[in-house]
Design a protein around this motif. Structure first.
Motif, mmCIF file in Angstrom:
data_model
loop_
_atom_site.group_PDB
_atom_site.id
_atom_site.type_symbol
_atom_site.label_atom_id
_atom_site.label_comp_id
_atom_site.label_asym_id
_atom_site.label_seq_id
_atom_site.Cartn_x
_atom_site.Cartn_y
_atom_site.Cartn_z
ATOM 1 N N VAL A 1 -39.893 24.308 -29.029
ATOM 2 C CA VAL A 1 -38.806 23.553 -29.658
ATOM 3 C C VAL A 1 -38.776 23.701 -31.180
ATOM 4 C CG1 VAL A 1 -37.927 21.216 -30.091
ATOM 5 C CG2 VAL A 1 -38.499 21.938 -27.762
ATOM 6 N N PRO A 2 -39.886 23.584 -31.896
ATOM 7 C CA PRO A 2 -39.813 23.714 -33.361
ATOM 8 C C PRO A 2 -39.262 25.074 -33.814
ATOM 9 C CG PRO A 2 -41.878 22.676 -32.746
ATOM 10 C CD PRO A 2 -41.253 23.162 -31.475
ATOM 11 N N GLU A 3 -39.726 26.166 -33.171
ATOM 12 C CA GLU A 3 -39.221 27.489 -33.560
ATOM 13 C C GLU A 3 -37.747 27.645 -33.213
ATOM 14 O OE1 GLU A 3 -41.424 30.890 -32.339
ATOM 15 O OE2 GLU A 3 -43.334 30.125 -33.100
ATOM 16 N N CYS A 4 -37.340 27.102 -32.079
ATOM 17 C CA CYS A 4 -35.922 27.190 -31.693
ATOM 18 C C CYS A 4 -35.036 26.441 -32.679
ATOM 19 C CB CYS A 4 -35.731 26.646 -30.274
ATOM 20 S SG CYS A 4 -36.387 27.712 -28.972
ATOM 21 N N LEU A 5 -35.475 25.261 -33.076
ATOM 22 C CA LEU A 5 -34.722 24.493 -34.069
ATOM 23 C C LEU A 5 -34.641 25.257 -35.388
ATOM 24 C CD1 LEU A 5 -36.050 20.863 -33.479
ATOM 25 C CD2 LEU A 5 -33.775 21.743 -32.932
ATOM 26 N N LYS A 6 -35.756 25.815 -35.815
ATOM 27 C CA LYS A 6 -35.757 26.554 -37.075
ATOM 28 C C LYS A 6 -34.838 27.763 -37.007
ATOM 29 C CE LYS A 6 -38.823 28.643 -40.513
ATOM 30 N NZ LYS A 6 -40.229 28.908 -40.898
ATOM 31 N N ALA A 7 -34.856 28.474 -35.879
ATOM 32 C CA ALA A 7 -34.008 29.655 -35.732
ATOM 33 C C ALA A 7 -32.526 29.277 -35.812
ATOM 34 C CB ALA A 7 -34.306 30.360 -34.408
ATOM 35 N N VAL A 8 -32.147 28.222 -35.111
ATOM 36 C CA VAL A 8 -30.747 27.764 -35.149
ATOM 37 C C VAL A 8 -30.367 27.358 -36.563
ATOM 38 C CG1 VAL A 8 -29.177 25.926 -34.414
ATOM 39 C CG2 VAL A 8 -30.621 27.079 -32.726
ATOM 40 N N ARG A 9 -31.208 26.561 -37.190
ATOM 41 C CA ARG A 9 -30.900 26.082 -38.543
ATOM 42 C C ARG A 9 -30.784 27.237 -39.524
ATOM 43 N NH1 ARG A 9 -35.279 21.104 -38.214
ATOM 44 N NH2 ARG A 9 -33.927 19.652 -37.059
ATOM 45 N N ASP A 10 -31.643 28.230 -39.357
ATOM 46 C CA ASP A 10 -31.627 29.357 -40.291
ATOM 47 C C ASP A 10 -30.383 30.224 -40.097
ATOM 48 O OD1 ASP A 10 -32.845 30.803 -42.415
ATOM 49 O OD2 ASP A 10 -33.479 32.340 -40.993
ATOM 50 N N GLU A 11 -29.994 30.463 -38.850
ATOM 51 C CA GLU A 11 -28.781 31.270 -38.627
ATOM 52 C C GLU A 11 -27.537 30.551 -39.144
ATOM 53 O OE1 GLU A 11 -28.700 34.478 -37.796
ATOM 54 O OE2 GLU A 11 -30.875 34.243 -37.884
ATOM 55 N N LEU A 12 -27.493 29.240 -38.973
ATOM 56 C CA LEU A 12 -26.362 28.485 -39.519
ATOM 57 C C LEU A 12 -26.399 28.479 -41.046
ATOM 58 C CD1 LEU A 12 -26.190 25.506 -36.991
ATOM 59 C CD2 LEU A 12 -24.754 27.554 -37.070
ATOM 60 N N ARG A 13 -27.605 28.401 -41.608
ATOM 61 C CA ARG A 13 -27.740 28.502 -43.069
ATOM 62 C C ARG A 13 -27.182 29.824 -43.569
ATOM 63 N NH1 ARG A 13 -30.782 31.307 -46.467
ATOM 64 N NH2 ARG A 13 -31.927 32.270 -44.749
ATOM 65 N N ARG A 14 -27.404 30.887 -42.803
ATOM 66 C CA ARG A 14 -26.952 32.218 -43.186
ATOM 67 C C ARG A 14 -25.463 32.451 -42.925
ATOM 68 N NH1 ARG A 14 -30.666 36.551 -43.143
ATOM 69 N NH2 ARG A 14 -29.320 37.673 -41.680
ATOM 70 N N GLY A 15 -24.766 31.429 -42.411
ATOM 71 C CA GLY A 15 -23.322 31.529 -42.288
ATOM 72 C C GLY A 15 -22.765 31.778 -40.911
ATOM 73 N N ALA A 16 -23.609 31.682 -39.866
ATOM 74 C CA ALA A 16 -23.091 31.873 -38.507
ATOM 75 C C ALA A 16 -22.080 30.788 -38.164
ATOM 76 C CB ALA A 16 -24.240 31.857 -37.501
ATOM 77 N N ASP A 17 -21.043 31.171 -37.432
ATOM 78 C CA ASP A 17 -20.039 30.205 -36.982
ATOM 79 C C ASP A 17 -20.490 29.457 -35.741
ATOM 80 O OD1 ASP A 17 -17.727 30.769 -38.797
ATOM 81 O OD2 ASP A 17 -17.954 32.773 -37.950
ATOM 82 N N GLN A 18 -21.301 30.115 -34.920
ATOM 83 C CA GLN A 18 -21.840 29.537 -33.699
ATOM 84 C C GLN A 18 -23.137 30.280 -33.375
ATOM 85 O OE1 GLN A 18 -18.461 31.147 -33.333
ATOM 86 N NE2 GLN A 18 -19.683 33.029 -33.293
ATOM 87 N N ILE A 19 -23.871 29.815 -32.384
ATOM 88 C CA ILE A 19 -25.188 30.381 -32.086
ATOM 89 C C ILE A 19 -25.173 31.050 -30.713
ATOM 90 C CG2 ILE A 19 -27.610 29.838 -31.600
ATOM 91 C CD1 ILE A 19 -26.906 29.732 -34.574
ATOM 92 N N LYS A 20 -25.676 32.285 -30.674
ATOM 93 C CA LYS A 20 -25.801 33.030 -29.413
ATOM 94 C C LYS A 20 -27.267 33.050 -28.991
ATOM 95 C CE LYS A 20 -25.217 36.446 -26.289
ATOM 96 N NZ LYS A 20 -24.857 37.789 -26.742
ATOM 97 N N ILE A 21 -27.531 32.638 -27.731
ATOM 98 C CA ILE A 21 -28.888 32.684 -27.205
ATOM 99 C C ILE A 21 -28.926 33.501 -25.919
ATOM 100 C CG2 ILE A 21 -29.358 30.405 -28.189
ATOM 101 C CD1 ILE A 21 -29.487 29.384 -25.235
ATOM 102 N N MET A 22 -30.118 33.922 -25.554
ATOM 103 C CA MET A 22 -30.340 34.659 -24.314
ATOM 104 C C MET A 22 -31.017 33.722 -23.316
ATOM 105 S SD MET A 22 -28.958 37.380 -25.160
ATOM 106 C CE MET A 22 -28.796 38.804 -26.242
ATOM 107 N N ALA A 23 -30.273 33.292 -22.293
ATOM 108 C CA ALA A 23 -30.794 32.326 -21.324
ATOM 109 C C ALA A 23 -31.207 32.976 -20.014
ATOM 110 C CB ALA A 23 -29.758 31.236 -21.067
ATOM 111 N N SER A 24 -31.119 34.311 -19.943
ATOM 112 C CA SER A 24 -31.598 35.018 -18.752
ATOM 113 C C SER A 24 -31.888 36.460 -19.113
ATOM 114 C CB SER A 24 -30.571 34.970 -17.619
ATOM 115 O OG SER A 24 -29.585 35.991 -17.771
ATOM 116 N N GLY A 25 -32.473 37.173 -18.154
ATOM 117 C CA GLY A 25 -32.679 38.603 -18.339
ATOM 118 C C GLY A 25 -31.355 39.335 -18.383
ATOM 119 N N GLY A 26 -31.424 40.645 -18.702
ATOM 120 C CA GLY A 26 -30.201 41.409 -18.831
ATOM 121 C C GLY A 26 -30.346 42.835 -18.363
#
Length: 407
Positions: free
Chosen positions: A164-189
């Motif tokens: 959880v702490p790393e996930c929160l930091k990653a989201v916060r950092d991408e939004l800090r960098r100007g992302a409009d929304q957040i893309k995550i990988m919730a399964s294999g591909g």
């Protein structure tokens, strides 16, 4: 401020799925000012007679990739090359009639800014920054023999977060960098080497933490996920849009509809990757996974539509040529009506990017993102094919990108 007055237009109502001839539409600067049956009094406006051609809103691709293309990783490309390549793809996309795209990972705020300032010609962009993956997840591009830590890429398309702490930091950092929304990988591909399609990624606690963090900052999470179980986990965690979703089941579709979760299928990419896969470097494992996903075909569309899930338009052409972007219309036409597919690429796309009544419609106050079509797309979806061949004019925010009309 420049005014354009389109007369004798057959206006496509994307909500109703109908066309009304004999319409006039007044554009004032970037916005549509008025729309009337018959004449509009607008002294000084530039009058353009459409002679009965179809006038419709610009298209929206909710799953595009502007900084990802081909099997070669970004580690092998200079950042300057990636940007040059993106500028080329942006120009091509808008000349196919896509006036808005949501980048599904890789493009950053600088690319969006370059378009906004006119340095690049292209669609309006909603960028996601770097895709967030768990260790060993779909966006963990390290080969299995790679060390745990390695030198960062010069152009990172993804980032790893665990707990959880790393996930929160990653989201916060991408939004800090100007992302409009957040893309995550919730399964294999398909393209990743170390996970299967059914591999569930991120814990429920990690998923919920990322959703809650984006909500606190006024935005949302969207997720790459294939299997029915993975889709249900995503919907129950509050993820706003599910990408791909090929193995969607009826009960999960009902849950999605109840929660207002959108589906963004990307069927054209599997057909094209099945065709181009070997030539672009797909491994045998990836080819097998692609065949597995492709086999489900359009079934997820039928299940989602029957349950009342809102379906947006997406393409996800990472490895196969992006020229196939409009062919998603033809794939979906195997099970959907043209009006419903057009609605996916306009009205519902506008909902996904949170621009309701601003994009995807022709009405006063909306952006003047407009296509002039030689023919009726409600009767012939081939009018969207061949790189805008049947589009006499393409307009973004009141400015002509393409204009073959005599006036």
């Amino acid at each position: 401020m420049t005014q354009l007055l389109f007369i004798n237009a057959a206006v496509l109502d994307t909500v109703a799925g109908t066309i009304t001839p004999g319409m006039s539409v007044l554009v004032d600067g970037k916005l549509i000012k008025a729309m009337e049956k018959g004449a509009i009094d607008a002294p000084g406006a530039t009058v353009i007679d459409l002679e009965g051609r179809t006038l419709m809103p610009g298209l929206i691709d909710c799953h595009a990739h502007l900084a990802v293309g081909g099997m070669a990783t970004t580690a092998l490309k200079y950042p300057s090359y990636i940007i040059a390549q993106a500028s080329h793809w942006l120009r091509e996309m808008i000349n196919r009639g896509f006036t808005t795209v949501r980048d599904a990972g890789g493009a950053d705020a600088g690319l969006r800014q370059a378009v906004e300032e006119g340095l690049f010609v292209g669609p309006r962009m909603f960028v996601s920054g770097r895709m967030i993956s768990q260790t060993g997840g779909h966006a963990d591009k390290r080969w299995r023999a790679a060390p745990t830590t390695s030198e960062p890429l010069v152009w990172e398309q993804e980032r790893i977060a665990d707990g959880v702490p790393e996930c929160l930091k990653a989201v916060r950092d991408e939004l800090r960098r100007g992302a409009d929304q957040i893309k995550i990988m919730a399964s294999g591909g398909v393209a990743s080497q170390g996970d299967g399609i059914a591999h569930l990624q991120f814990s429920p606690e990690e998923l919920t933490a990322m959703v809650e963090e984006t909500a606190r900052q006024g935005t949302y999470v969207f997720a790459h996920v294939y299997t029915d179980k993975g889709i249900r986990r995503a919907a129950e965690a509050g993820i706003r849009t599910v990408e791909h979703g090929n193995f969607l089941g009826e009960e999960t579709a009902r849950i999605m509809a109840e929660r207002g979760t959108y589906l963004v299928p990307t069927l054209i990419t599997y057909r094209m990757d099945g065709h181009y896969g070997k030539s672009v470097g797909f491994s045998e494992a990836s080819l097998a996974k692609n065949a597995e996903v492709l086999e489900m075909g359009t079934r997820s569309l039928e299940i989602a539509a029957a349950a009342g899930v809102k379906i947006a338009y997406g393409t996800d052409l990472c490895f196969s040529p992006k020229k196939h972007q409009p062919e998603e219309f033809l794939v979906r036409a195997e099970v959907q009506k043209p009006a419903d597919i057009i609605r996916s690429a306009t009205v519902i796309g506008a909902e996904v990017v949170r621009m309701v009544d601003k994009l995807g419609v022709i009405k006063p106050g909306a952006f003047a993102d407009l296509l002039v079509i030689d023919g009726n797309p409600l009767e012939d979806l081939k009018l969207f094919q061949n790189d805008g061949q049947h589009m006499a004019a393409i307009i973004k925010e009141g400015q002509f990108i393409k204009n073959t009309l005599a006036h």
